[in-house]
Design a protein around this motif. Sequence first.
Motif, PDB file in Angstrom:
ATOM      1  N   VAL A 112     -14.532   6.841   0.175  1.00  0.00           N
ATOM      2  CA  VAL A 112     -13.105   6.492   0.159  1.00  0.00           C
ATOM      3  C   VAL A 112     -12.379   7.651   0.830  1.00  0.00           C
ATOM      4  O   VAL A 112     -12.462   8.779   0.359  1.00  0.00           O
ATOM      5  CB  VAL A 112     -12.589   6.293  -1.282  1.00  0.00           C
ATOM      6  N   ALA A 113     -11.691   7.354   1.946  1.00  0.00           N
ATOM      7  CA  ALA A 113     -11.071   8.437   2.717  1.00  0.00           C
ATOM      8  C   ALA A 113      -9.667   8.060   3.161  1.00  0.00           C
ATOM      9  O   ALA A 113      -9.363   6.893   3.396  1.00  0.00           O
ATOM     10  CB  ALA A 113     -11.917   8.749   3.945  1.00  0.00           C
ATOM     11  N   LYS A 114      -8.822   9.059   3.266  1.00  0.00           N
ATOM     12  CA  LYS A 114      -7.479   8.890   3.815  1.00  0.00           C
ATOM     13  C   LYS A 114      -7.619   8.647   5.321  1.00  0.00           C
ATOM     14  O   LYS A 114      -8.358   9.363   5.993  1.00  0.00           O
ATOM     15  CB  LYS A 114      -6.675  10.166   3.557  1.00  0.00           C
TER      16      LYS A 114
ATOM     17  N   ILE B 166      -9.203  -1.556   4.098  1.00  0.00           N
ATOM     18  CA  ILE B 166      -7.976  -0.779   4.026  1.00  0.00           C
ATOM     19  C   ILE B 166      -7.270  -1.254   2.767  1.00  0.00           C
ATOM     20  O   ILE B 166      -7.043  -2.446   2.591  1.00  0.00           O
ATOM     21  CB  ILE B 166      -7.077  -1.013   5.264  1.00  0.00           C
ATOM     22  N   THR B 167      -6.932  -0.312   1.894  1.00  0.00           N
ATOM     23  CA  THR B 167      -6.285  -0.688   0.636  1.00  0.00           C
ATOM     24  C   THR B 167      -5.530   0.530   0.099  1.00  0.00           C
ATOM     25  O   THR B 167      -5.484   1.585   0.709  1.00  0.00           O
ATOM     26  CB  THR B 167      -7.309  -1.225  -0.374  1.00  0.00           C
ATOM     27  N   ASP B 168      -4.975   0.361  -1.090  1.00  0.00           N
ATOM     28  CA  ASP B 168      -4.297   1.455  -1.781  1.00  0.00           C
ATOM     29  C   ASP B 168      -5.323   2.159  -2.662  1.00  0.00           C
ATOM     30  O   ASP B 168      -6.189   1.516  -3.264  1.00  0.00           O
ATOM     31  CB  ASP B 168      -3.160   0.896  -2.647  1.00  0.00           C
ATOM     32  N   ARG B 169      -5.212   3.481  -2.755  1.00  0.00           N
ATOM     33  CA  ARG B 169      -6.168   4.249  -3.556  1.00  0.00           C
ATOM     34  C   ARG B 169      -6.277   3.718  -4.995  1.00  0.00           C
ATOM     35  O   ARG B 169      -7.347   3.749  -5.596  1.00  0.00           O
ATOM     36  CB  ARG B 169      -5.774   5.730  -3.570  1.00  0.00           C
ATOM     37  N   SER B 170      -5.188   3.204  -5.542  1.00  0.00           N
ATOM     38  CA  SER B 170      -5.215   2.719  -6.931  1.00  0.00           C
ATOM     39  C   SER B 170      -6.162   1.554  -7.137  1.00  0.00           C
ATOM     40  O   SER B 170      -6.626   1.337  -8.264  1.00  0.00           O
ATOM     41  CB  SER B 170      -3.810   2.332  -7.384  1.00  0.00           C
ATOM     42  N   THR B 171      -6.501   0.796  -6.105  1.00  0.00           N
ATOM     43  CA  THR B 171      -7.441  -0.317  -6.279  1.00  0.00           C
ATOM     44  C   THR B 171      -8.878   0.168  -6.434  1.00  0.00           C
ATOM     45  O   THR B 171      -9.734  -0.575  -6.906  1.00  0.00           O
ATOM     46  CB  THR B 171      -7.393  -1.322  -5.101  1.00  0.00           C
ATOM     47  N   THR B 172      -9.137   1.406  -6.029  1.00  0.00           N
ATOM     48  CA  THR B 172     -10.517   1.925  -6.099  1.00  0.00           C
ATOM     49  C   THR B 172     -10.789   2.664  -7.397  1.00  0.00           C
ATOM     50  O   THR B 172     -11.904   3.091  -7.632  1.00  0.00           O
ATOM     51  CB  THR B 172     -10.793   2.873  -4.908  1.00  0.00           C
ATOM     52  N   ALA B 173      -9.770   2.843  -8.214  1.00  0.00           N
ATOM     53  CA  ALA B 173      -9.946   3.603  -9.458  1.00  0.00           C
ATOM     54  C   ALA B 173     -10.503   2.727 -10.559  1.00  0.00           C
ATOM     55  O   ALA B 173     -10.352   1.564 -10.610  1.00  0.00           O
ATOM     56  CB  ALA B 173      -8.618   4.196  -9.898  1.00  0.00           C
TER      57      ALA B 173
ATOM     58  N   ILE C 123       0.868  -1.175   0.000  1.00  0.00           N
ATOM     59  CA  ILE C 123       0.000   0.000   0.000  1.00  0.00           C
ATOM     60  C   ILE C 123       0.907   1.228   0.000  1.00  0.00           C
ATOM     61  O   ILE C 123       1.688   1.419   0.926  1.00  0.00           O
ATOM     62  CB  ILE C 123      -0.913   0.019   1.249  1.00  0.00           C
ATOM     63  N   ASP C 124       0.806   2.049  -1.043  1.00  0.00           N
ATOM     64  CA  ASP C 124       1.585   3.288  -1.115  1.00  0.00           C
ATOM     65  C   ASP C 124       0.757   4.514  -0.732  1.00  0.00           C
ATOM     66  O   ASP C 124       1.284   5.483  -0.195  1.00  0.00           O
ATOM     67  CB  ASP C 124       2.161   3.480  -2.522  1.00  0.00           C
ATOM     68  N   ASP C 125      -0.533   4.470  -1.042  1.00  0.00           N
ATOM     69  CA  ASP C 125      -1.441   5.590  -0.748  1.00  0.00           C
ATOM     70  C   ASP C 125      -2.660   5.010  -0.024  1.00  0.00           C
ATOM     71  O   ASP C 125      -3.669   4.687  -0.642  1.00  0.00           O
ATOM     72  CB  ASP C 125      -1.846   6.266  -2.054  1.00  0.00           C
ATOM     73  N   PRO C 126      -2.567   4.833   1.314  1.00  0.00           N
ATOM     74  CA  PRO C 126      -3.638   4.133   2.035  1.00  0.00           C
ATOM     75  C   PRO C 126      -4.958   4.896   2.063  1.00  0.00           C
ATOM     76  O   PRO C 126      -4.976   6.121   2.208  1.00  0.00           O
ATOM     77  CB  PRO C 126      -3.088   3.971   3.450  1.00  0.00           C
ATOM     78  N   VAL C 127      -6.039   4.129   1.917  1.00  0.00           N
ATOM     79  CA  VAL C 127      -7.387   4.660   2.038  1.00  0.00           C
ATOM     80  C   VAL C 127      -8.242   3.644   2.793  1.00  0.00           C
ATOM     81  O   VAL C 127      -7.933   2.456   2.830  1.00  0.00           O
ATOM     82  CB  VAL C 127      -8.045   4.967   0.675  1.00  0.00           C
ATOM     83  N   VAL C 128      -9.322   4.150   3.376  1.00  0.00           N
ATOM     84  CA  VAL C 128     -10.340   3.314   4.005  1.00  0.00           C
ATOM     85  C   VAL C 128     -11.581   3.407   3.133  1.00  0.00           C
ATOM     86  O   VAL C 128     -12.015   4.500   2.778  1.00  0.00           O
ATOM     87  CB  VAL C 128     -10.665   3.794   5.431  1.00  0.00           C
ATOM     88  N   VAL C 129     -12.121   2.253   2.770  1.00  0.00           N
ATOM     89  CA  VAL C 129     -13.309   2.209   1.912  1.00  0.00           C
ATOM     90  C   VAL C 129     -14.480   1.711   2.743  1.00  0.00           C
ATOM     91  O   VAL C 129     -14.404   0.659   3.377  1.00  0.00           O
ATOM     92  CB  VAL C 129     -13.085   1.268   0.706  1.00  0.00           C
ATOM     93  N   ASP C 130     -15.556   2.490   2.748  1.00  0.00           N
ATOM     94  CA  ASP C 130     -16.795   2.107   3.412  1.00  0.00           C
ATOM     95  C   ASP C 130     -17.691   1.502   2.337  1.00  0.00           C
ATOM     96  O   ASP C 130     -18.196   2.212   1.467  1.00  0.00           O
ATOM     97  CB  ASP C 130     -17.449   3.338   4.049  1.00  0.00           C
ATOM     98  N   LEU C 131     -17.875   0.189   2.366  1.00  0.00           N
ATOM     99  CA  LEU C 131     -18.662  -0.476   1.330  1.00  0.00           C
ATOM    100  C   LEU C 131     -20.135  -0.092   1.378  1.00  0.00           C
ATOM    101  O   LEU C 131     -20.813  -0.127   0.361  1.00  0.00           O
ATOM    102  CB  LEU C 131     -18.518  -1.994   1.441  1.00  0.00           C
ATOM    103  N   LEU C 132     -20.628   0.295   2.540  1.00  0.00           N
ATOM    104  CA  LEU C 132     -22.036   0.666   2.650  1.00  0.00           C
ATOM    105  C   LEU C 132     -22.321   1.989   1.949  1.00  0.00           C
ATOM    106  O   LEU C 132     -23.280   2.110   1.196  1.00  0.00           O
ATOM    107  CB  LEU C 132     -22.439   0.745   4.123  1.00  0.00           C
ATOM    108  N   THR C 133     -21.459   2.981   2.171  1.00  0.00           N
ATOM    109  CA  THR C 133     -21.697   4.311   1.590  1.00  0.00           C
ATOM    110  C   THR C 133     -20.917   4.572   0.308  1.00  0.00           C
ATOM    111  O   THR C 133     -21.230   5.495  -0.427  1.00  0.00           O
ATOM    112  CB  THR C 133     -21.309   5.404   2.599  1.00  0.00           C
ATOM    113  N   GLY C 134     -19.848   3.811   0.085  1.00  0.00           N
ATOM    114  CA  GLY C 134     -18.985   4.050  -1.063  1.00  0.00           C
ATOM    115  C   GLY C 134     -17.909   5.096  -0.793  1.00  0.00           C
ATOM    116  O   GLY C 134     -17.111   5.415  -1.678  1.00  0.00           O
TER     117      GLY C 134
END
Length: 164
Positions: A130-132, A157-164, A117-128
Amino acid sequence: HLSDMPDYGRRTYGWPESRGDTTNTKGLIRGRDYSPKPSFYAYQNLCALFDSETRPAELLMRFDKCEPEFEDLALRSYTFVRRNRPIYAYWYPSILQQPYSPRRARIMVWNGKGPRIDDPVVVDLLTGAVAKPAKFRAADGFLHFEEMPVEDYPLLITDRSTTA
């Protein structure tokens, strides 16, 4: 179901009108007007990340110092890799008949050799959303996240690039 099934009980079991609403409401969209329900959007968020590019993986994830403390069940977690980036899913398996109050926890995830993970983000699957993460640091091959939200549904918890 994809859609709620209006009048399901009346048609299937011959229930009289006096039984009230007999709609089977387990669908992702409303059966009377086919409008999306909140579950539709949660499923959409889930499918956007968990597609043919996502694979289960054995990655190290640790929880520490949950506040307030959990009375009974431990946190659950699963780990995956997508586009050579880790995805760490975690949640508290609450008892659905009891109210749940969100909590915070310290979470550590492996970020040494392997998917990183180079650019960590938290993804809320319920709301969508994506936050640092508010507080995190890298040390000893781990990413240490302080005061992470813990819900009774999966957060990632993932890298921002996985959400793009």
